[in-house]
Structures are given as structure tokens and as C-alpha cells.
Design a protein around this motif. Structure first.
Motif, PDB file in Angstrom:
ATOM      1  N   ASP A 187     -14.907  -4.579   0.823  1.00 23.83           N
ATOM      2  CA  ASP A 187     -15.522  -3.255   0.867  1.00 23.83           C
ATOM      3  C   ASP A 187     -14.448  -2.223   0.543  1.00 23.83           C
ATOM      4  OD1 ASP A 187     -14.097  -2.557   3.238  1.00 23.83           O
ATOM      5  OD2 ASP A 187     -15.705  -3.352   4.488  1.00 23.83           O
ATOM      6  N   VAL A 188     -14.812  -0.959   0.579  1.00 23.00           N
ATOM      7  CA  VAL A 188     -13.867   0.080   0.146  1.00 23.00           C
ATOM      8  C   VAL A 188     -12.666   0.191   1.080  1.00 23.00           C
ATOM      9  CG1 VAL A 188     -15.617   1.405  -1.085  1.00 23.00           C
ATOM     10  CG2 VAL A 188     -15.222   1.858   1.358  1.00 23.00           C
ATOM     11  N   ALA A 189     -12.778  -0.310   2.295  1.00 25.15           N
ATOM     12  CA  ALA A 189     -11.679  -0.208   3.253  1.00 25.15           C
ATOM     13  C   ALA A 189     -10.765  -1.417   3.206  1.00 25.15           C
ATOM     14  CB  ALA A 189     -12.222  -0.029   4.665  1.00 25.15           C
ATOM     15  N   GLY A 190     -11.191  -2.511   2.587  1.00 25.77           N
ATOM     16  CA  GLY A 190     -10.377  -3.712   2.556  1.00 25.77           C
ATOM     17  C   GLY A 190     -11.230  -4.963   2.468  1.00 25.77           C
ATOM     18  N   THR A 191     -10.670  -6.093   2.905  1.00 26.09           N
ATOM     19  CA  THR A 191     -11.384  -7.362   2.821  1.00 26.09           C
ATOM     20  C   THR A 191     -11.309  -8.108   4.139  1.00 26.09           C
ATOM     21  OG1 THR A 191      -9.460  -8.619   2.052  1.00 26.09           O
ATOM     22  CG2 THR A 191     -10.817  -7.571   0.375  1.00 26.09           C
ATOM     23  N   THR A 192     -12.331  -8.936   4.354  1.00 26.79           N
ATOM     24  CA  THR A 192     -12.340  -9.854   5.495  1.00 26.79           C
ATOM     25  C   THR A 192     -12.579 -11.255   4.958  1.00 26.79           C
ATOM     26  OG1 THR A 192     -13.206  -8.151   6.994  1.00 26.79           O
ATOM     27  CG2 THR A 192     -13.435 -10.459   7.681  1.00 26.79           C
ATOM     28  N   ARG A 194     -15.233   4.914  -5.858  1.00 29.86           N
ATOM     29  CA  ARG A 194     -15.669   3.707  -5.148  1.00 29.86           C
ATOM     30  C   ARG A 194     -15.169   2.461  -5.876  1.00 29.86           C
ATOM     31  NH1 ARG A 194     -20.212   0.308  -5.063  1.00 29.86           N
ATOM     32  NH2 ARG A 194     -20.718  -0.509  -2.983  1.00 29.86           N
ATOM     33  N   ARG A 195     -15.289   2.453  -7.203  1.00 24.51           N
ATOM     34  CA  ARG A 195     -14.778   1.324  -7.974  1.00 24.51           C
ATOM     35  C   ARG A 195     -13.289   1.122  -7.741  1.00 24.51           C
ATOM     36  NH1 ARG A 195     -14.882  -0.746 -13.261  1.00 24.51           N
ATOM     37  NH2 ARG A 195     -17.125  -1.094 -13.079  1.00 24.51           N
ATOM     38  N   ALA A 196     -12.524   2.228  -7.749  1.00 22.77           N
ATOM     39  CA  ALA A 196     -11.078   2.125  -7.546  1.00 22.77           C
ATOM     40  C   ALA A 196     -10.748   1.525  -6.183  1.00 22.77           C
ATOM     41  CB  ALA A 196     -10.426   3.493  -7.694  1.00 22.77           C
ATOM     42  N   ALA A 197     -11.501   1.913  -5.158  1.00 27.53           N
ATOM     43  CA  ALA A 197     -11.265   1.384  -3.818  1.00 27.53           C
ATOM     44  C   ALA A 197     -11.593  -0.103  -3.757  1.00 27.53           C
ATOM     45  CB  ALA A 197     -12.100   2.155  -2.797  1.00 27.53           C
ATOM     46  N   LEU A 198     -12.689  -0.507  -4.381  1.00 24.62           N
ATOM     47  CA  LEU A 198     -13.061  -1.923  -4.392  1.00 24.62           C
ATOM     48  C   LEU A 198     -12.061  -2.741  -5.198  1.00 24.62           C
ATOM     49  CD1 LEU A 198     -16.924  -1.581  -4.878  1.00 24.62           C
ATOM     50  CD2 LEU A 198     -15.740  -2.336  -2.802  1.00 24.62           C
ATOM     51  N   SER A 199     -11.570  -2.177  -6.296  1.00 22.90           N
ATOM     52  CA  SER A 199     -10.585  -2.878  -7.118  1.00 22.90           C
ATOM     53  C   SER A 199      -9.284  -3.085  -6.348  1.00 22.90           C
ATOM     54  CB  SER A 199     -10.317  -2.095  -8.402  1.00 22.90           C
ATOM     55  OG  SER A 199     -11.474  -2.030  -9.214  1.00 22.90           O
ATOM     56  N   ALA A 200      -8.861  -2.069  -5.623  1.00 21.33           N
ATOM     57  CA  ALA A 200      -7.649  -2.189  -4.816  1.00 21.33           C
ATOM     58  C   ALA A 200      -7.818  -3.266  -3.748  1.00 21.33           C
ATOM     59  CB  ALA A 200      -7.314  -0.848  -4.169  1.00 21.33           C
ATOM     60  N   ALA A 201      -8.975  -3.270  -3.104  1.00 22.67           N
ATOM     61  CA  ALA A 201      -9.233  -4.266  -2.066  1.00 22.67           C
ATOM     62  C   ALA A 201      -9.264  -5.672  -2.648  1.00 22.67           C
ATOM     63  CB  ALA A 201     -10.548  -3.948  -1.355  1.00 22.67           C
ATOM     64  N   HIS A 202      -9.846  -5.816  -3.842  1.00 21.83           N
ATOM     65  CA  HIS A 202      -9.958  -7.158  -4.432  1.00 21.83           C
ATOM     66  C   HIS A 202      -8.588  -7.682  -4.859  1.00 21.83           C
ATOM     67  CE1 HIS A 202     -13.148  -9.860  -6.477  1.00 21.83           C
ATOM     68  NE2 HIS A 202     -12.141 -10.577  -6.026  1.00 21.83           N
ATOM     69  N   THR A 203      -7.774  -6.824  -5.463  1.00 20.31           N
ATOM     70  CA  THR A 203      -6.421  -7.246  -5.796  1.00 20.31           C
ATOM     71  C   THR A 203      -5.645  -7.602  -4.532  1.00 20.31           C
ATOM     72  OG1 THR A 203      -6.348  -5.921  -7.825  1.00 20.31           O
ATOM     73  CG2 THR A 203      -4.235  -6.509  -6.841  1.00 20.31           C
ATOM     74  N   GLY A 204      -5.803  -6.791  -3.490  1.00 23.08           N
ATOM     75  CA  GLY A 204      -5.145  -7.079  -2.222  1.00 23.08           C
ATOM     76  C   GLY A 204      -5.565  -8.413  -1.645  1.00 23.08           C
ATOM     77  N   CYS A 205      -6.826  -8.782  -1.828  1.00 23.70           N
ATOM     78  CA  CYS A 205      -7.337 -10.060  -1.326  1.00 23.70           C
ATOM     79  C   CYS A 205      -6.597 -11.224  -1.973  1.00 23.70           C
ATOM     80  CB  CYS A 205      -8.832 -10.142  -1.609  1.00 23.70           C
ATOM     81  SG  CYS A 205      -9.613 -11.674  -1.042  1.00 23.70           S
ATOM     82  N   HIS A 206      -6.388 -11.155  -3.293  1.00 23.56           N
ATOM     83  CA  HIS A 206      -5.680 -12.235  -3.978  1.00 23.56           C
ATOM     84  C   HIS A 206      -4.210 -12.298  -3.564  1.00 23.56           C
ATOM     85  CE1 HIS A 206      -9.197 -13.131  -6.112  1.00 23.56           C
ATOM     86  NE2 HIS A 206      -9.048 -12.323  -7.154  1.00 23.56           N
ATOM     87  N   LEU A 207      -3.568 -11.142  -3.428  1.00 24.96           N
ATOM     88  CA  LEU A 207      -2.176 -11.129  -2.992  1.00 24.96           C
ATOM     89  C   LEU A 207      -2.051 -11.704  -1.584  1.00 24.96           C
ATOM     90  CD1 LEU A 207      -1.027  -7.637  -4.298  1.00 24.96           C
ATOM     91  CD2 LEU A 207      -0.455  -9.868  -5.264  1.00 24.96           C
TER      92      LEU A 207
END
Length: 290
Positions: free
Chosen positions: A178-183, A127-140
Motif C-alpha cells: 500500500d502507499v505506506a509500505g508492505t506487509t 499514489r503511483r509513486a508511493a506504491l512504486s517506492a513500496a514495491h521496490t522496498g519490498c524486493h530490497l
């Protein structure tokens, strides 16, 4: 609160380094809706920030004397100058107010380990890995969105870390991870319209999305290193997301968790939508992990 009468010190956190396990001493507990809040001296758990609640709190377990205590949520708590304890939206000041002690509160399901006990903490890694990926994606996404919209500014505006007008920092009203991405929701109100040209924006959305997605694919291919810079271990420390892109190292103020390299993401795509009245731009960013 049960346990020692002295106010706990501000919680030390290790999640900025990517830690998902650790050991700690229980400082006290507090009865809360939905369970018991456990306070410890140091933790790898990332709590939901009450001031900017974008990344959810970690889940996982606390283990004491061989007994597993499920952690069903993790939130920010505080003790005010009068000794009153509050969590989440009930905290009346912004995180970091020096008159308050700032705490990571682990909400456990059922009985909690007693104050003074040594515990082992385990964050749910996937779950942490999924949230981390989504958060990095949000900044990019934010950097790519700023670049795509750069030509629409009528007046000068603050620049982002790559030198483009900072639409994200200027207009963002809400970000949810969330684990699927960001809004992310951007407010395009009267004040912004005086500086930002919205003419033809709705019709331009498909082209903007394609431009952003192309830019994001290029960023991932660069496999740039990512880190979280922090001046100290305190929960209240002002942390920054830093990405060492080939053309420039860029940083964004951030209290969340992130991947270690952009290559950990296979793809990152956005969908753009404009509200019927044109007053809100919604960006949904979807990462796919390797």
C-alpha cells in the motif's frame, strides 16, 4: 459488454516504463459492482493482479470530449474461450492462460465513455509513486532478509539473485503493498522446519531487524538504477524487476511498478514479528521517499 462484438485483444500496457499518461480507444464497457468497467486498447494504468494481488490497481481519470471520468479502481479482467467475461477473483485460471484474452479494466464512477471514443488517461502520480517506492522496498527487503537468515538453512535451497538461500521465495505466503509500505507473511510450517532452523528465532528478531535495516541503508546509499524488463507490451508479458547493484545486477520476477533509482528513497526500515505458535513470520517494510 457494450460496443463491438469482436473479442478485445489483450491490453497493451505502458506502466512498466513508468508511464502515467496516455491516449487510447475505448473498446467496450461492462457493468460491474461499484461502477462501469472500461476496456481500452492501451493504458498506463496498473491493474490489481488476480493471481498474486500484491500491488493495488492505479486510480486516476479518463477524459473524453472534455468530460472527466474518475477511475476509482483498476483490475485484471479476462474473456474465456466461451466468450464469458470475468474480473478479479472470479477468473478461474491464472493470468497468461493462452485460451483467454487478458484485459485491464478501469472502474469508473458514473457514466462511461462510449466504445470507439478516444480518451486520455491520467494515473494519480503521487499514489503511483508511493506504491512504486513500496514495491521496490519490498524486493530490497526480501534480498536483505534472505542474507540475514542464510545461516539457518540445514539443507540446500534455491538461491536468490545475490547468491543467498531464497527464504522469501520459498516461504512467502502473502505480500500486500500500500502507499505506506508492505506487509509480507512467511509460512514456517513443518516442511520448511525440516530444512530451516527456527531455534531461537524469536529471540533473534531484534538483531535480525537491525542487521536488515543496516543492509537496506547501505543499498539506498548506492543509488543503483532500477528498471522493469519486459519482452513486450502485453499485459501478460513476463516482466522482471532489475536493480543494477554495484556488486551484481539482480532480477526478480515482478508485474508491478518501481522507482527509477534507489536514491529516490530516503530510508527503508523493517519490523519483524513471529506469531505466537512460531508458524508465521510477518515483515512490515516502511519506505520514506525523497
Amino acid at each position: 459488454m457494450t460496443g463491438p462484438t469482436a473479442r478485445p485483444a489483450t491490453t497493451a500496457v505502458t506502466f512498466p516504463t513508468g508511464a502515467t499518461t496516455g491516449t487510447a480507444t475505448v473498446l467496450g464497457t461492462r457493468a460491474l459492482p461499484g461502477g462501469t468497467g472500461v476496456l481500452v486498447d492501451t493504458t498506463p494504468f496498473h491493474p490489481l493482479d488476480h493471481s498474486w494481488p500484491d500491488q493495488p490497481g492505479d486510480t486516476g481519470t479518463l477524459v473524453a470530449d472534455g468530460v472527466i471520468h474518475p477511475v476509482v479502481d483498476c483490475v485484471t479482467g479476462g474473456i474465456g474461450p466461451d466468450g464469458a467475461f470475468a474480473v478479479g477473483a472470479d477468473i478461474p485460471v491464472r493470468r497468461g492462460d493462452p485460451a483467454w484474452r487478458w484485459l485491464v479494466v478501469h472502474l469508473v464512477d458514473g457514466a462511461a465513455p462510449a466504445p470507439g471514443r478516444r480518451v486520455t488517461l491520467h494515473v494519480d502520480d503521487d499514489r503511483r509513486a508511493a506504491l512504486s517506492a513500496a514495491h521496490t522496498g519490498c524486493h530490497l527487503m526480501a534480498l536483505a532478509l534472505n542474507e540475514a537468515l542464510a545461516g539457518r538453512w540445514r539443507k540446500e535451497v534455491r538461491l536468490d539473485g545475490l547468491g543467498h538461500p531464497d527464504f522469501d521465495g520459498t516461504a512467502v505466503a502473502e505480500s500486500r503493498i500500500d502507499v505506506a509500505g508492505t506487509t509480507d507473511r512467511y509460512r514456517i510450517g513443518t516442511s520448511l522446519r525440516k530444512r530451516f532452523d527456527t531455534q531461537g528465532l524469536r529471540e533473534a528478531l531484534p538483531g535480525l531487524a537491525a542487521e536488515i535495516n543496516e543492509r537496506l541503508a547501505g543499498r539506498l546509499a548506492q543509488d543503483a538504477p532500477v528498471r522493469v524488463e519486459t519482452p513486450g507490451p502485453e499485459l501478460t508479458a513476463r516482466r522482471r524487476w532489475v536493480c543494477e547493484l554495484p556488486e551484481r545486477t539482480v532480477g526478480i520476477a515482478c508485474g508491478g511498478t518501481h522507482v527509477r533509482r534507489l536514491g529516490e528513497l530516503i530510508s527503508l526500515t523493517v519490523d519483524l514479528a513471529l506469531s505466537e505458535d512460531g508458524g508465521e513470520l510477518v515483515v512490515v517494510t516502511t519506505p520514506k521517499r525523497s
